[in-house]
Motif scaffolding. Structure first.
Motif, PDB file in Angstrom:
ATOM      1  N   SER A 119       0.830  -1.207   0.000  1.00 42.85           N
ATOM      2  CA  SER A 119       0.000   0.000   0.000  1.00 42.85           C
ATOM      3  C   SER A 119       0.866   1.259   0.000  1.00 42.85           C
ATOM      4  O   SER A 119       1.926   1.309   0.633  1.00 42.85           O
ATOM      5  CB  SER A 119      -0.919   0.016   1.229  1.00 42.85           C
ATOM      6  OG  SER A 119      -0.216   0.469   2.357  1.00 42.85           O
ATOM      7  N   GLU A 131       0.229   4.007   1.429  1.00 46.51           N
ATOM      8  CA  GLU A 131       0.276   4.586   2.777  1.00 46.51           C
ATOM      9  C   GLU A 131       1.441   4.012   3.582  1.00 46.51           C
ATOM     10  O   GLU A 131       2.123   4.729   4.297  1.00 46.51           O
ATOM     11  CB  GLU A 131      -1.041   4.325   3.540  1.00 46.51           C
ATOM     12  CG  GLU A 131      -2.244   5.078   3.020  1.00 46.51           C
ATOM     13  CD  GLU A 131      -2.747   4.552   1.674  1.00 46.51           C
ATOM     14  OE1 GLU A 131      -2.449   3.389   1.324  1.00 46.51           O
ATOM     15  OE2 GLU A 131      -3.405   5.330   0.948  1.00 46.51           O
ATOM     16  N   GLN A 132       1.663   2.709   3.458  1.00 43.29           N
ATOM     17  CA  GLN A 132       2.775   2.098   4.205  1.00 43.29           C
ATOM     18  C   GLN A 132       4.112   2.356   3.518  1.00 43.29           C
ATOM     19  O   GLN A 132       5.116   2.604   4.176  1.00 43.29           O
ATOM     20  CB  GLN A 132       2.536   0.592   4.358  1.00 43.29           C
ATOM     21  CG  GLN A 132       1.489   0.289   5.410  1.00 43.29           C
ATOM     22  CD  GLN A 132       1.320  -1.197   5.614  1.00 43.29           C
ATOM     23  OE1 GLN A 132       1.183  -1.956   4.656  1.00 43.29           O
ATOM     24  NE2 GLN A 132       1.310  -1.622   6.849  1.00 43.29           N
ATOM     25  N   THR A 170       5.986   5.534   4.385  1.00 44.95           N
ATOM     26  CA  THR A 170       6.583   5.662   5.723  1.00 44.95           C
ATOM     27  C   THR A 170       8.055   5.227   5.706  1.00 44.95           C
ATOM     28  O   THR A 170       8.767   5.425   6.680  1.00 44.95           O
ATOM     29  CB  THR A 170       5.846   4.779   6.772  1.00 44.95           C
ATOM     30  OG1 THR A 170       6.029   3.403   6.415  1.00 44.95           O
ATOM     31  CG2 THR A 170       4.371   5.099   6.851  1.00 44.95           C
ATOM     32  N   ARG A 172       5.739   9.867  -2.522  1.00 44.63           N
ATOM     33  CA  ARG A 172       4.415   9.468  -3.025  1.00 44.63           C
ATOM     34  C   ARG A 172       4.489   8.860  -4.438  1.00 44.63           C
ATOM     35  O   ARG A 172       3.817   7.873  -4.727  1.00 44.63           O
ATOM     36  CB  ARG A 172       3.518  10.722  -3.022  1.00 44.63           C
ATOM     37  CG  ARG A 172       2.105  10.472  -3.450  1.00 44.63           C
ATOM     38  CD  ARG A 172       1.310  11.751  -3.243  1.00 44.63           C
ATOM     39  NE  ARG A 172       0.018  11.720  -3.926  1.00 44.63           N
ATOM     40  CZ  ARG A 172      -0.782  12.764  -4.049  1.00 44.63           C
ATOM     41  NH1 ARG A 172      -0.436  13.929  -3.520  1.00 44.63           N
ATOM     42  NH2 ARG A 172      -1.933  12.659  -4.697  1.00 44.63           N
ATOM     43  N   CYS A 203      -2.986   3.080  -8.608  1.00 43.92           N
ATOM     44  CA  CYS A 203      -2.237   4.196  -8.010  1.00 43.92           C
ATOM     45  C   CYS A 203      -1.616   5.031  -9.120  1.00 43.92           C
ATOM     46  O   CYS A 203      -1.349   4.518 -10.207  1.00 43.92           O
ATOM     47  CB  CYS A 203      -1.105   3.665  -7.141  1.00 43.92           C
ATOM     48  SG  CYS A 203      -1.705   2.717  -5.758  1.00 43.92           S
TER      49      CYS A 203
END
Ligand code: SF4
Length: 357
Positions: free
Chosen positions: A125, A127-128, A131, A137, A152
């Motif tokens: 993902s 989002e992960q 990190t 992005r 995506c």
């Protein structure tokens, strides 16, 4: 022209104002089927690790430069566990010459983090992924789209250029407001199907047709709808970064050669420029133990960073003190004929090549 101006105004509004045309992605995919690059090394045996490494290498670097680095890197670090277990010096050595070394340090950190926190598998993902160190992005979007076929979007430099021209998005994409607008266009036009091919196609289109200085508009699949082309204003997009003058700093680099013809290198601190790379010693006092006899100054070499120019004066000495006491993790007698596998700062590589010649 007036119609185009109206669309220009619309281009800076929110994504809700964007009415995507399915034709955009259809044309891009059709072009990809016949003209896209499908034999790049990272397009073979696709997995998240291989896509990730290629995406990081391709940041600010052209495909043809990246290919040999990618192949050597993959041979040495074929999977994330091998990369995670490697010494940082070894990773930097395989990056030597690609520049922007923080990318290599972040790769190494991320590999270790993924092995500790995600059981050795890059997460699927966005989002992960964001990190993790060094994954922004767009890189996260590329990994998720290409390796995991997720819906995506990406917005690397090539895609920014295509979208800024096609939709006449004014302004410098480095500004967050302009980048947000471009993200809105990117997301609105990413198709639900064949997202991996579309992602690769957009990168290819920007790299091979919609190039910075010589866009090949006659052969572009988007030329019927490209607003910058219609307005004969392709060269105006994307907007340029506002010019700023950067300061000039200067330093001396000391070239100490021992009786065996080896050159003295010093490890840089873990933060700051060329962090953890090997370099020529800079302070005269640091080489006093090693130097004897007359010194010769070389012509100044300029190395430019994003925020300053560094003028380097190399100063060469002859030394007979190969036995001087040295901390081995800080000092290295570097053999030009049998080079140690360590990461070396870019201008130092140039100086060593000149010395060898
Ligand atoms: S028509 Fe030209 S400017 Fe427009 S997207 Fe294609 S190559 Fe770029």
């Amino acid at each position: 022209m007036s119609k185009i101006r109206t669309k220009k105004a619309a281009s800076t509004t929110k994504s809700t104002a964007i009415k995507p045309s399915a034709k955009f992605s259809q044309r891009v995919l059709k072009w990809f089927d016949s003209h896209g690059r499908k034999d790049l090394p990272w397009q073979e045996d696709i997995n998240a690790y291989r896509v990730w490494i290629s995406e990081i290498m391709l940041q600010q670097t052209q495909v043809k430069t990246v290919i040999p680095y990618y192949q050597n890197f993959m041979q040495r670090f074929p999977d994330i566990q091998t990369l995670s277990n490697a010494e940082q010096d070894d990773v930097l050595h395989y990056w030597s010459g690609l520049g922007y070394y923080s990318r290599a340090r972040n790769l190494h950190k991320t590999a270790q983090q993924v092995c500790e926190q995600f059981n050795g598998e890059l997460p699927a993902s966005v989002e992960q992924l964001v990190t993790l160190p060094g994954i922004g992005r767009s890189t996260a979007g590329a990994i998720a789209a290409i390796a995991f076929s997720q819906h995506c979007s990406i917005l690397d430099g090539n895609v920014k250029r295509v979208l800024a021209r096609h939709f006449v998005v004014e302004g410098w994409p480095g500004q967050s407001k302009i980048a947000d607008t471009l993200w809105d266009y990117a997301e609105a036009h990413t198709p639900k199907k064949r997202v991996a091919d579309y992602t690769q196609a957009m990168m290819d289109l920007g790299a091979t047709l919609c190039t910075r200085s010589k866009p090949d508009c006659p052969n572009c699949p988007l030329n019927h709808s490209c607003m910058a082309l219609a307005a004969d204003e392709v060269k105006l997009y994307p907007g340029k970064k506002p010019k700023k003058t950067i300061p000039v700093r200067s330093t001396e680099m000391h070239i100490v050669v021992n009786s065996k013809g080896q050159v003295l290198l010093q490890k840089r601190p873990p933060t700051g420029i060329w962090a953890s790379l090997w370099s020529l010693p800079e302070g005269k006092s640091t080489v006093d133990n090693f130097t004897k006899g007359k010194a010769t100054s070389w012509p100044v070499i300029r190395h430019t960073f994003s925020h300053f120019h560094l003028d380097i004066t190399p100063i060469q000495y002859k030394s007979n003190t190969a036995s001087a006491v040295m901390e081995p993790d800080q000092w290295l007698w570097y053999d030009l004929n049998k080079p140690a596998e360590v990461g070396i700062a870019a201008p130092v590589t140039r100086i060593l090549a000149k010395l060898k010649a």
